[in-house]
Scaffold this active site. Structure first.
Site, PDB file in Angstrom:
ATOM      1  N   GLY A 131     -10.719   1.340   2.327  1.00  0.00           N
ATOM      2  CA  GLY A 131     -11.984   1.931   1.905  1.00  0.00           C
ATOM      3  C   GLY A 131     -12.013   2.047   0.406  1.00  0.00           C
TER       4      GLY A 131
ATOM      5  CD  GLU B  99      -0.861   2.815  -1.086  1.00  0.00           C
ATOM      6  OE1 GLU B  99       0.318   2.467  -1.294  1.00  0.00           O
ATOM      7  OE2 GLU B  99      -1.566   2.293  -0.222  1.00  0.00           O
TER       8      GLU B  99
END
Length: 487
Positions: free
Chosen positions: A10, A44
């Site tokens: 996403g 991340e």
């Protein structure tokens, strides 16, 4: 094991992935040439490094066909991939991404180079992870406040890295941190060896017992027994020749210990390294140790920091205690053990109490000053706690906590759990958790040699000339004298 390629993609990182990162023990980030073109990967990385700081998670980087310097500076093919990101659309994130890439590239990791077999590279990663992360019970506790430890570790490792150095010594007075440095070195390089063994407190243990521990740890045979010192030396010579090992001999006090634990330079396999700590340089010279690292006293800046962390639980003293803290540091003369014990004793005490304590430290004999610093904490104990401390110093150092507790509780009104905790708070003892081969965990009572000597001296001074008048006897000669002469 958690892999992010199983999640749906996403615009932003999903809550599922955030939760997975937060609950992980270790994160392995693989930097490839196209890594920096992915905003998902960069976000991340930011989260992973944040968890490293806030939760103490382990982080490892794999540099796959990219150089760490290209990741650090976003250059080369790696930099080209980073440039593909829309700099205007994501201008608020570019700065934190660059910072995260620089931080990650500065941390330890593995670099894959062209021409190397991938299977061999993966095997190296798995072995390192198992030793350092997956099997953390093998890691020794080093220090609560590791002041200036990194530079000492690097210098010792540099000596050990030299091909011509098989044996390296760490030399210095008691209380200066030789064992702490040796533990840190052990933790940092043990994964490079087929077998490793840290033999603690060689000074006070029997040689056959030490040989048995060494052999059973390296050969991974908990049933192996050594019936005599000569047999142990023979087994070391004959059964270790093919083993690449890391061996730490901590607190060696006699040449016979080296002769029987390391009988000859070639008794271990190629690439083996032996690290020896001792207060007496003679033993290192006599055993032809290749290099000797001399541990220095802490400088004033580091000494004040270590003292403050124990006396105030912060890096620097409050302004109204600064002069007193500097006096205390001068008395301790840069000796870490003295700084820790004196700082722990003065924690949460008034200025008046500080003044009185430091006044009692005055003297012209520097060795007596250090002994007096260590004794300050003992003098401040209650009657039962003094009994606890002296019993441990004379009889129970190195014994199992579960064996010691019931004995102490039978002798004193104070509950052992409270007494042991109070002695720990005053830095007079510590509880070491050990993991034996096979996974069995044990806890032992431990104290530094200087503190042990101080406690035994307290008992000795009760009656210097007549052992029978002392409250405790630990020496075989004294016990024999008292029983034989009925004194």
């Amino acid at each position: 094991t958690f892999r992010d390629d199983k999640l749906s993609r996403g615009e932003d990182i999903s809550q599922e992935l955030l939760k997975a990162i937060e609950e992980s023990r270790v994160s392995i980030v693989v930097f490839s040439q196209n890594y920096a073109s992915s905003r998902w990967c960069l976000d991340e990385l930011v989260k992973i490094l944040d968890c490293r700081k806030s939760k103490g998670q382990k982080f490892r980087a794999v540099f796959y066909k990219v150089a760490p310097s290209d990741v650090r500076h976003q250059t080369g093919a790696f930099g080209d991939a980073f440039a593909k990101i829309d700099q205007c659309k994501y201008k608020d994130s570019i700065g934190k991404w660059r910072k995260a890439l620089e931080e990650a590239a500065n941390l330890s990791g593995w670099t894959f180079e062209e021409g190397r077999y991938e299977a061999e590279f993966i095997k190296e990663i798995v072995e390192d992870l198992f030793a350092q992360v997956i099997n953390p019970s093998c890691e020794l506790h080093v220090a609560e406040h590791p002041i200036d430890l990194g530079s000492c570790r690097q210098e010792v490792n540099k000596l050990l890295d030299a091909d011509e150095n098989n044996m390296v010594g760490i030399w210095g007075p008691g209380g200066i941190g030789k064992t702490t440095i040796a533990k840190d070195v052990f933790n940092s390089i043990r994964h490079k060896f087929k077998g490793s063994c840290f033999l603690a407190d060689v000074r006070s243990k029997g040689l056959a017992q030490l040989q048995e521990t060494l052999l059973s740890n390296i050969l991974r045979d908990p049933t192996l027994k050594v019936s005599s010192v000569d047999e142990g030396a023979r087994l070391v010579r004959t059964r270790m020749r093919n083993e690449k090992v890391l061996l730490i001999l901590d607190d060696v006090s006699h040449s016979s210990q080296l002769q029987n634990l390391v009988p000859s330079p070639d008794c271990f396999g190629p690439g083996s390294k032996i690290l020896i700590t001792t207060r007496d340089k003679r033993w290192l010279i006599a055993h032809k140790v290749d290099e000797v690292y001399e541990v220095k006293m802490l400088n004033d800046c580091h000494a004040l920091k270590l003292f403050s962390l124990n006396a105030f639980k912060r890096n620097r003293p409050p302004s109204d205690y600064l002069e007193l803290a500097q006096r205390a540091v001068r008395y301790a003369q840069g000796l870490p053990l003295a700084l820790i014990v004196l700082g722990s004793h003065l924690f949460r005490r008034s200025i008046e109490e500080w003044e009185a304590t430091l006044y009692s430290c005055r003297g012209e004999d520097p060795h007596k000053e250090i002994r007096d610093i260590l004794k300050i904490s003992y003098d401040a104990l209650g009657v039962d706690l003094k009994g606890y401390f002296l019993d441990i110093a004379c009889f129970f150092k190195g014994k199992l906590v579960d064996d010691v507790k019931p004995i102490l509780e039978a002798c004193y009104d104070l509950k052992s759990v409270n007494g042991i905790a109070q002695l720990q708070e005053k830095a007079l003892i510590r509880i070491d958790d050990n993991t034996q081969w096979g996974g069995t965990k044990t806890s032992v009572v431990w104290m530094h040699d200087l503190i042990e000597e101080m406690g035994k001296d307290v008992v000795y001074q009760e009656s210097p000339d007549e052992p029978g008048e002392r409250s405790r006897l630990w020496s075989e000669e004294d016990v024999d004298d008292v029983l034989t002469n009925n004194t």
